[in-house]
Design an enzyme around this catalytic site. Structure first.
Site, PDB file in Angstrom:
ATOM      1  CB  CYS A   2      -7.587 -16.713   4.867  1.00  0.00           C
ATOM      2  SG  CYS A   2      -8.169 -17.150   6.490  1.00  0.00           S
ATOM      3  NE  ARG A  27     -10.382 -17.324  -0.637  1.00  0.00           N
ATOM      4  CZ  ARG A  27      -9.809 -18.434  -1.268  1.00  0.00           C
ATOM      5  NH1 ARG A  27      -9.780 -18.763  -2.506  1.00  0.00           N
ATOM      6  NH2 ARG A  27      -9.172 -19.193  -0.306  1.00  0.00           N
ATOM      7  CD1 TRP A  78     -14.868 -16.568   7.645  1.00  0.00           C
ATOM      8  CD2 TRP A  78     -13.913 -18.504   7.928  1.00  0.00           C
ATOM      9  NE1 TRP A  78     -15.824 -17.474   7.940  1.00  0.00           N
ATOM     10  CE2 TRP A  78     -15.163 -18.572   8.137  1.00  0.00           C
ATOM     11  CE3 TRP A  78     -13.072 -19.680   7.825  1.00  0.00           C
ATOM     12  CZ2 TRP A  78     -15.931 -19.966   8.615  1.00  0.00           C
ATOM     13  CZ3 TRP A  78     -13.839 -21.189   8.311  1.00  0.00           C
ATOM     14  CH2 TRP A  78     -15.076 -20.838   8.532  1.00  0.00           C
ATOM     15  CG  ASN A 104      -5.085 -18.173   3.467  1.00  0.00           C
ATOM     16  OD1 ASN A 104      -5.269 -17.300   3.964  1.00  0.00           O
ATOM     17  ND2 ASN A 104      -5.225 -18.465   2.197  1.00  0.00           N
ATOM     18  N   GLY A 105      -4.425 -21.413   6.356  1.00  0.00           N
ATOM     19  CA  GLY A 105      -4.345 -22.960   6.952  1.00  0.00           C
ATOM     20  C   GLY A 105      -4.404 -22.838   8.651  1.00  0.00           C
ATOM     21  CD  GLU A 485     -28.278 -27.780  -2.677  1.00  0.00           C
ATOM     22  OE1 GLU A 485     -27.356 -28.202  -2.129  1.00  0.00           O
ATOM     23  OE2 GLU A 485     -27.896 -26.483  -3.344  1.00  0.00           O
ATOM     24  CE  LYS A 489     -27.353 -23.252  -2.411  1.00  0.00           C
ATOM     25  NZ  LYS A 489     -26.780 -24.574  -2.127  1.00  0.00           N
ATOM     26  CD  GLU A 492     -25.754 -22.065   1.463  1.00  0.00           C
ATOM     27  OE1 GLU A 492     -24.654 -22.133   1.903  1.00  0.00           O
ATOM     28  OE2 GLU A 492     -25.962 -22.903   0.328  1.00  0.00           O
ATOM     29  CG  HIS A 508     -40.904 -42.955  10.332  1.00  0.00           C
ATOM     30  ND1 HIS A 508     -41.540 -44.299  10.766  1.00  0.00           N
ATOM     31  CD2 HIS A 508     -41.134 -43.059   8.953  1.00  0.00           C
ATOM     32  CE1 HIS A 508     -41.744 -45.053   9.749  1.00  0.00           C
ATOM     33  NE2 HIS A 508     -41.688 -44.369   8.455  1.00  0.00           N
ATOM     34  CE  LYS A 607     -18.289 -20.715  -4.316  1.00  0.00           C
ATOM     35  NZ  LYS A 607     -19.789 -21.095  -4.357  1.00  0.00           N
TER      36      LYS A 607
END
Ligand code: AGP
Length: 612
Positions: A2, A27, A78, A104-105, A485, A489, A492, A508, A607
């Site tokens: 948020c 964000r 969010w 926020n939180g 990584e 990328k 997402e 395996h 973000k």
């Protein structure tokens, strides 16, 4: 996460608040809202909308507030408690409609508070934890707005970053933080508050970051800081060296592409003044550790989340290989709860681009409780993790707006390599060994630039594979984190299912999934492990899986094995993840763009993950 913006001064608040919210769009959010009030005719004007801020703009345009409304707070939400609806969007009003709150939180005891308030006759209109706060402040009203907010916050368990206005106190805006960032712009004749510097930098480059437990009382004359116990506290201001233009796209289609192409400059900024070629070592003064103190470190634990975790994995290899110090990497969310063993003289290295990731922050706090020396690697100056770790290194990579982290990763790896060299030089690493490593690092901006020159070739490869449904990424040694990584990328931003595997792990189990429909990206530069990974490439080809190799320029073997090759400049293994991951970033970007996905704000992602 948020976003919060608040303003009090002599200018119309709505324009300032909404334009600040637009700077925070990156964000990630799913609804937005604004509350304004006119000090001369105080009644709160409330505007809320689901979806993008453009929807909020429409709601405001339908009943534009008077230009005398010079106090306001806004929010991009969010969703955590309750679906993205207008009723759940912030700001939330107290039952008497005279107090507005953005938050926020997470208020962890909100259900208990809600039932207590309902038993006193308060009526709730949303499913959110934030609305509890609005009614609670009304319930605690006594004296000024700040004192009432303090009394209310004493009852709150959990995390908050809030801004509060009230038609009963039109000359003041109150902000407070505990676990969710709040920053104040040091302005003249007005005051601006936000959850992120990006919303303030267009007004001032002097900011003050609140600490947990701080309460800020903002008036047009400025800001006064107090504790929850209502005693005065002072915080030093920080000069933010970002230029406002840096937060715009600079002509690129997406922030992510801009930040990919900024990487030569970003990594040059990271290493600038920190590589001491003649002494074969590095200088990271933010660590505040002299060589004697460094020589006392006998264990290293690296902790982070997501992309930062993968950078940390590279760092753990470098610490062991070049400093000879036992090093392990831990998921921050695991570290904070599993009661880890922290031996004496352990250094905890936390890595976080935003410096606000809740799990990483909690891991730092747990490590401090267990007596570790806490060091951080962050990009955002003055961020909570940076301040609470107490010692650390800033990336100086400039703002990273795209949700998919790019320049932060390569700059984090560069800092970790510099730390490994410094630690190594307090042990068995010789001047000439250090000089060789430092000389290699000085080539990094050029190495990254050479990879970016492959952009068209990489796009052409993406055009062949962008309709695939599944992808493997493989690598070994320093290429194992690079494979992880690369897979992150791709998944997402393109939403293609992609998994990173250690190349030796294929046999395996995972190799059972391979066929002509599952392309494999093989991270196979000419560094230790190259020959064995070529063998793994052959295993993939034997199952008809197409292979895209990221290989060293001029590798004589790869052309006959892989379907497609992306070339990177020759470089030593400890920096090889940097050019390889830059190639993976471009590949993922083009794959997502070809699929028409919203690259800077991928679905479901934010973000900075400031909640658990
Ligand atoms: C990376 O592309 C993701 N956006 C995500 O994994 C991110 O790296 C993670 O949330 C950690 O963020 P931080 O570096 O700000 O702590």
């Amino acid at each position: 996460m948020c976003g919060i913006v608040g303003y009090i001064g002599s200018r119309p608040a709505a324009d300032i608040v909404v334009s600040g919210l637009k700077k925070l769009e990156y964000r990630g959010y799913d609804s937005a809202g604004l509350a304004v009030l006119d000090p001369a005719a105080p009644s709160i004007g409330l505007f809320r909308a689901v979806g993008k801020i453009a929807e909020l703009d429409k709601a405001i345009a339908s009943h534009p507030p008077a230009s005398t409304c010079t106090v306001g707070i806004g929010h991009t939400r969010w969703a955590t408690h309750g679906a993205p609806t207008v009723a759940n969007a912030h700001p939330h009003l107290s039952m008497d409609g005279r107090i507005a709150v953005v938050h926020n939180g997470i208020i962890e005891n909100y259900l208990a508070l809600r039932s207590r308030l309902e038993s006193k006759g308060y009526v709730f209109k949303s499913e959110t934890d934030t609305e509890v706060l609005a009614h609670l402040i009304q319930d605690c009203l006594d004296g000024g707005l700040a004192e009432s907010v303090m009394r209310a916050l004493v009852h709150v368990e959990g995390t908050y970053g809030i801004a509060v206005v009230s038609s009963d106190f039109p000359g003041v805006l109150v902000a407070a933080r505990k676990g969710s960032p709040i920053v104040i712009g040091d302005c003249r004749g007005e005051a601006i508050v936000a959850s992120d510097v990006s919303a303030i930098i267009q007004h001032t480059d002097k900011v003050v970051f609140l600490d947990d437990g701080d309460v800020a009382v903002l008036t047009p004359e400025g800001a006064e800081l107090r504790t929850l116990g209502n005693s005065t506290v002072s915080r030093s201001s920080t000069v933010v060296d970002w230029d406002p233009g840096a937060i715009e796209k600079g002509g690129f289609e997406h922030f992510m592409l801009k930040e990919i192409f900024e990487q030569p400059e970003a990594i040059a900024n990271t290493i600038r003044g920190r590589l001491l070629l003649d002494d074969g070592t590095c200088k990271l003064s933010g660590l505040q550790l002299d060589p004697q103190k460094m020589a006392e470190i006998t264990n290293i634990v690296v902790t982070a989340c997501g992309t930062s975790y993968y950078a940390g994995l590279v760092g753990s290899y470098a610490f062991e290989q070049f400093a000879g110090i036992p090093a392990r990497i831990e998921q921050a969310a695991e570290f904070r709860y599993r009661n880890p063993i922290i031996a004496p003289n352990t250094a905890l290295v936390s890595i976080s681009q935003s410096g606000e990731t809740a799990d990483t922050l909690a891991a730092v706090r747990e490590a401090k409780r267990k007596g570790a020396l806490t060091l951080s690697i962050c990009n955002v100056v003055g961020s909570t993790i940076a301040r609470e770790a107490g010692r650390g290194v800033y990336l100086h990579a400039g703002p990273e707006i795209g949700v998919a982290s790019t320049k932060a990763f390569i700059c984090q790896v560069a800092v970790l390599d510099m730390m490994a060299i410094m630690l190594g030089r307090t042990r068995r690493m010789s001047n000439s060994e250090g000089t060789t490593m430092v000389a290699a690092m000085l080539r990094l901006p050029e190495i990254v630039k050479r990879v970016l020159e492959q952009n068209d070739a990489i796009r052409a490869i993406a055009e062949k594979y962008h309709q695939a449904r599944d992808f493997f990424y493989i690598g070994r040694g320093y290429m194992f984190p690079a494979a992880l990584e690369g897979a992150l990328k791709l998944k997402e931003i393109s939403y293609i299912h992609a998994e990173g595997y250690h190349a030796a792990e294929l046999k395996h189990g995972p190799i059972a999934l391979l066929d002509e429909h599952v392309p494999v990206v093989a991270c196979v530069p000419q560094i230790p492990g190259h020959r064995k990974t070529l063998g793994n490439v052959q295993e993939c080809r034997a199952r008809r899986a197409p292979v895209i190799a990221i290989a060293t320029e001029g590798d004589p073997d790869i052309g006959g094995l892989a379907n497609d090759v992306i070339s990177i400049p020759e470089c030593p293994e400890f920096i090889a993840p940097i050019p390889v991951v830059v190639a993976e970033q471009l590949f993922a970007y083009h794959m997502a763009n070809l699929r028409g996905e919203p690259i800077d704000q991928p679905r479901n992602l934010a973000k900075s993950v400031t909640v658990e």
